[in-house]
Motif scaffolding. Structure first.
Motif, PDB file in Angstrom:
ATOM      1  N   PRO A 159      39.441  34.324  43.521  1.00  0.00           N
ATOM      2  CA  PRO A 159      38.410  33.539  43.631  1.00  0.00           C
ATOM      3  C   PRO A 159      37.038  33.834  43.177  1.00  0.00           C
ATOM      4  O   PRO A 159      36.860  35.102  42.815  1.00  0.00           O
ATOM      5  CB  PRO A 159      38.278  33.503  45.234  1.00  0.00           C
ATOM      6  CG  PRO A 159      39.409  34.170  45.778  1.00  0.00           C
ATOM      7  CD  PRO A 159      39.969  35.031  44.531  1.00  0.00           C
ATOM      8  N   ARG A 160      36.170  33.014  42.732  1.00  0.00           N
ATOM      9  CA  ARG A 160      34.986  33.316  42.415  1.00  0.00           C
ATOM     10  C   ARG A 160      34.054  33.267  43.976  1.00  0.00           C
ATOM     11  O   ARG A 160      34.351  32.182  44.495  1.00  0.00           O
ATOM     12  CB  ARG A 160      34.268  32.269  41.481  1.00  0.00           C
ATOM     13  CG  ARG A 160      35.148  32.368  40.057  1.00  0.00           C
ATOM     14  CD  ARG A 160      34.435  31.416  39.142  1.00  0.00           C
ATOM     15  NE  ARG A 160      32.983  31.992  38.780  1.00  0.00           N
ATOM     16  CZ  ARG A 160      32.100  31.339  38.622  1.00  0.00           C
ATOM     17  NH1 ARG A 160      31.855  29.957  39.007  1.00  0.00           N
ATOM     18  NH2 ARG A 160      30.811  31.779  38.499  1.00  0.00           N
ATOM     19  N   SER A 161      33.221  34.131  44.081  1.00  0.00           N
ATOM     20  CA  SER A 161      32.591  34.097  45.338  1.00  0.00           C
ATOM     21  C   SER A 161      31.681  32.876  45.780  1.00  0.00           C
ATOM     22  O   SER A 161      31.795  32.511  46.793  1.00  0.00           O
ATOM     23  CB  SER A 161      32.091  35.214  45.844  1.00  0.00           C
ATOM     24  OG  SER A 161      30.851  35.456  44.408  1.00  0.00           O
ATOM     25  N   GLY A 162      31.053  32.216  44.806  1.00  0.00           N
ATOM     26  CA  GLY A 162      30.089  31.058  44.949  1.00  0.00           C
ATOM     27  C   GLY A 162      31.065  30.023  45.384  1.00  0.00           C
ATOM     28  O   GLY A 162      30.395  29.108  46.145  1.00  0.00           O
ATOM     29  N   ILE A 163      32.046  29.814  44.639  1.00  0.00           N
ATOM     30  CA  ILE A 163      32.919  28.606  45.080  1.00  0.00           C
ATOM     31  C   ILE A 163      33.351  28.668  46.644  1.00  0.00           C
ATOM     32  O   ILE A 163      33.386  27.684  47.309  1.00  0.00           O
ATOM     33  CB  ILE A 163      34.245  28.281  44.121  1.00  0.00           C
ATOM     34  CG1 ILE A 163      33.587  27.928  42.869  1.00  0.00           C
ATOM     35  CG2 ILE A 163      35.067  27.270  44.633  1.00  0.00           C
ATOM     36  CD1 ILE A 163      34.669  27.867  41.635  1.00  0.00           C
ATOM     37  N   GLN A 174      43.745  30.710  45.369  1.00  0.00           N
ATOM     38  CA  GLN A 174      44.677  31.603  45.676  1.00  0.00           C
ATOM     39  C   GLN A 174      45.187  32.714  44.831  1.00  0.00           C
ATOM     40  O   GLN A 174      44.938  32.667  43.467  1.00  0.00           O
ATOM     41  CB  GLN A 174      46.177  30.776  45.861  1.00  0.00           C
ATOM     42  CG  GLN A 174      46.085  29.721  47.070  1.00  0.00           C
ATOM     43  CD  GLN A 174      45.936  30.157  48.219  1.00  0.00           C
ATOM     44  OE1 GLN A 174      46.396  31.420  48.524  1.00  0.00           O
ATOM     45  NE2 GLN A 174      44.927  29.570  49.089  1.00  0.00           N
ATOM     46  N   LEU A 175      45.227  34.142  45.494  1.00  0.00           N
ATOM     47  CA  LEU A 175      45.336  35.078  44.580  1.00  0.00           C
ATOM     48  C   LEU A 175      46.702  34.967  43.847  1.00  0.00           C
ATOM     49  O   LEU A 175      47.674  34.514  44.265  1.00  0.00           O
ATOM     50  CB  LEU A 175      45.288  36.207  45.551  1.00  0.00           C
ATOM     51  CG  LEU A 175      44.078  36.577  46.226  1.00  0.00           C
ATOM     52  CD1 LEU A 175      44.326  37.765  47.212  1.00  0.00           C
ATOM     53  CD2 LEU A 175      42.985  36.890  45.402  1.00  0.00           C
ATOM     54  N   GLY A 176      46.802  35.419  42.575  1.00  0.00           N
ATOM     55  CA  GLY A 176      48.028  35.397  41.777  1.00  0.00           C
ATOM     56  C   GLY A 176      47.987  36.720  40.891  1.00  0.00           C
ATOM     57  O   GLY A 176      46.951  37.207  40.579  1.00  0.00           O
ATOM     58  N   THR A 177      49.243  36.976  40.677  1.00  0.00           N
ATOM     59  CA  THR A 177      49.551  38.142  39.785  1.00  0.00           C
ATOM     60  C   THR A 177      50.226  37.365  38.300  1.00  0.00           C
ATOM     61  O   THR A 177      51.112  36.890  38.386  1.00  0.00           O
ATOM     62  CB  THR A 177      50.550  39.265  40.407  1.00  0.00           C
ATOM     63  OG1 THR A 177      49.820  39.669  41.623  1.00  0.00           O
ATOM     64  CG2 THR A 177      50.926  40.222  39.578  1.00  0.00           C
ATOM     65  N   ILE A 178      49.768  38.246  37.301  1.00  0.00           N
ATOM     66  CA  ILE A 178      50.306  37.914  36.154  1.00  0.00           C
ATOM     67  C   ILE A 178      50.866  38.894  35.909  1.00  0.00           C
ATOM     68  O   ILE A 178      50.161  40.033  35.361  1.00  0.00           O
ATOM     69  CB  ILE A 178      49.222  37.156  35.064  1.00  0.00           C
ATOM     70  CG1 ILE A 178      48.416  35.987  35.531  1.00  0.00           C
ATOM     71  CG2 ILE A 178      49.875  37.103  33.661  1.00  0.00           C
ATOM     72  CD1 ILE A 178      47.245  35.751  34.819  1.00  0.00           C
ATOM     73  N   ALA A 194      37.776  30.297  38.711  1.00  0.00           N
ATOM     74  CA  ALA A 194      38.268  31.576  39.209  1.00  0.00           C
ATOM     75  C   ALA A 194      38.043  32.846  38.098  1.00  0.00           C
ATOM     76  O   ALA A 194      37.377  32.551  37.026  1.00  0.00           O
ATOM     77  CB  ALA A 194      39.782  31.558  39.088  1.00  0.00           C
ATOM     78  N   GLN A 195      38.512  33.830  38.601  1.00  0.00           N
ATOM     79  CA  GLN A 195      38.213  35.072  37.653  1.00  0.00           C
ATOM     80  C   GLN A 195      39.600  35.781  37.385  1.00  0.00           C
ATOM     81  O   GLN A 195      40.549  35.640  38.442  1.00  0.00           O
ATOM     82  CB  GLN A 195      37.223  36.131  38.265  1.00  0.00           C
ATOM     83  CG  GLN A 195      37.252  36.572  39.510  1.00  0.00           C
ATOM     84  CD  GLN A 195      35.992  37.255  39.895  1.00  0.00           C
ATOM     85  OE1 GLN A 195      35.401  37.942  38.966  1.00  0.00           O
ATOM     86  NE2 GLN A 195      35.742  37.130  41.116  1.00  0.00           N
ATOM     87  N   LEU A 196      39.549  36.587  36.320  1.00  0.00           N
ATOM     88  CA  LEU A 196      40.869  37.459  36.096  1.00  0.00           C
ATOM     89  C   LEU A 196      40.401  38.657  35.927  1.00  0.00           C
ATOM     90  O   LEU A 196      39.424  39.245  35.014  1.00  0.00           O
ATOM     91  CB  LEU A 196      41.595  36.686  34.644  1.00  0.00           C
ATOM     92  CG  LEU A 196      42.551  37.601  34.165  1.00  0.00           C
ATOM     93  CD1 LEU A 196      43.799  37.504  34.951  1.00  0.00           C
ATOM     94  CD2 LEU A 196      43.077  36.766  32.765  1.00  0.00           C
ATOM     95  N   VAL A 197      40.922  39.750  36.428  1.00  0.00           N
ATOM     96  CA  VAL A 197      40.729  41.046  36.547  1.00  0.00           C
ATOM     97  C   VAL A 197      42.019  41.822  36.287  1.00  0.00           C
ATOM     98  O   VAL A 197      43.356  41.541  36.650  1.00  0.00           O
ATOM     99  CB  VAL A 197      40.541  41.718  37.815  1.00  0.00           C
ATOM    100  CG1 VAL A 197      40.328  43.235  38.005  1.00  0.00           C
ATOM    101  CG2 VAL A 197      39.131  40.961  38.453  1.00  0.00           C
TER     102      VAL A 197
END
Length: 155
Positions: free
Chosen positions: A63-67, A76-80, A118-121
């Protein structure tokens, strides 16, 4: 260290992720089309991009914290996995309450094409080797979990 990740646009409007600041951990994922999420609904928001993650790494959708702070939208957290090279989608829940008698509730969340959602790490992974045993090692914590340490510091 820079991780080389191949990326492919799946639509003309797709936005290639980039880091907003020099030392950021994540890149923003951008919606490639408008999506309306009514209260209580869960929707998959397309990004219009696909990546090829090198073996030994994963992509984490976060997630993006501001949203999260300012809205009822929950990412929702996701794994690629490195073996997946299809479109990246972001799973979004609208936890707002439906208002009776309204056509478009004030709790309806509208994601517009081009919104950063969202963000991708990227992170290294290590696979575990499992072996079955009859007993596990004794620890101070033992089987205590799910709130067993309390809420307050002095508990």
């Amino acid at each position: 260290m820079k991780l080389g990740v191949k990326i492919k646009r799946l639509s003309e409007d797709a936005v290639i992720p980039k880091y907003a600041h020099k030392n950021d951990a994540g890149v923003d994922l951008v919606a490639s089309q408008d999506v309306i999420i009514e209260p209580g609904e869960t929707k998959l928001v397309p990004t219009g991009i696909a990546v090829s993650i090198p073996p030994g790494f994963e992509g984490q959708v976060r997630p993006r914290s501001g949203i999260t702070l300012r809205t009822k939208l929950r990412i929702q957290l996701g794994t690629i996995d490195s073996g997946y090279n299809g479109e990246i989608g972001v799973i979004c829940d609208n936890i707002g309450k439906e208002l009776v008698g309204a056509n478009l509730s004030e709790n309806t969340y509208v994601i517009r094409k081009g919104d950063r959602i969202a963000q991708l790490v990227f992170a290294p992974i290590e696979q575990a080797h499992f072996y079955e045993v009859d007993t596990l090692d004794d620890t101070q914590r033992g089987v205590g979990g799910f709130g067993s340490t309390g809420v307050k510091e002095d508990e």
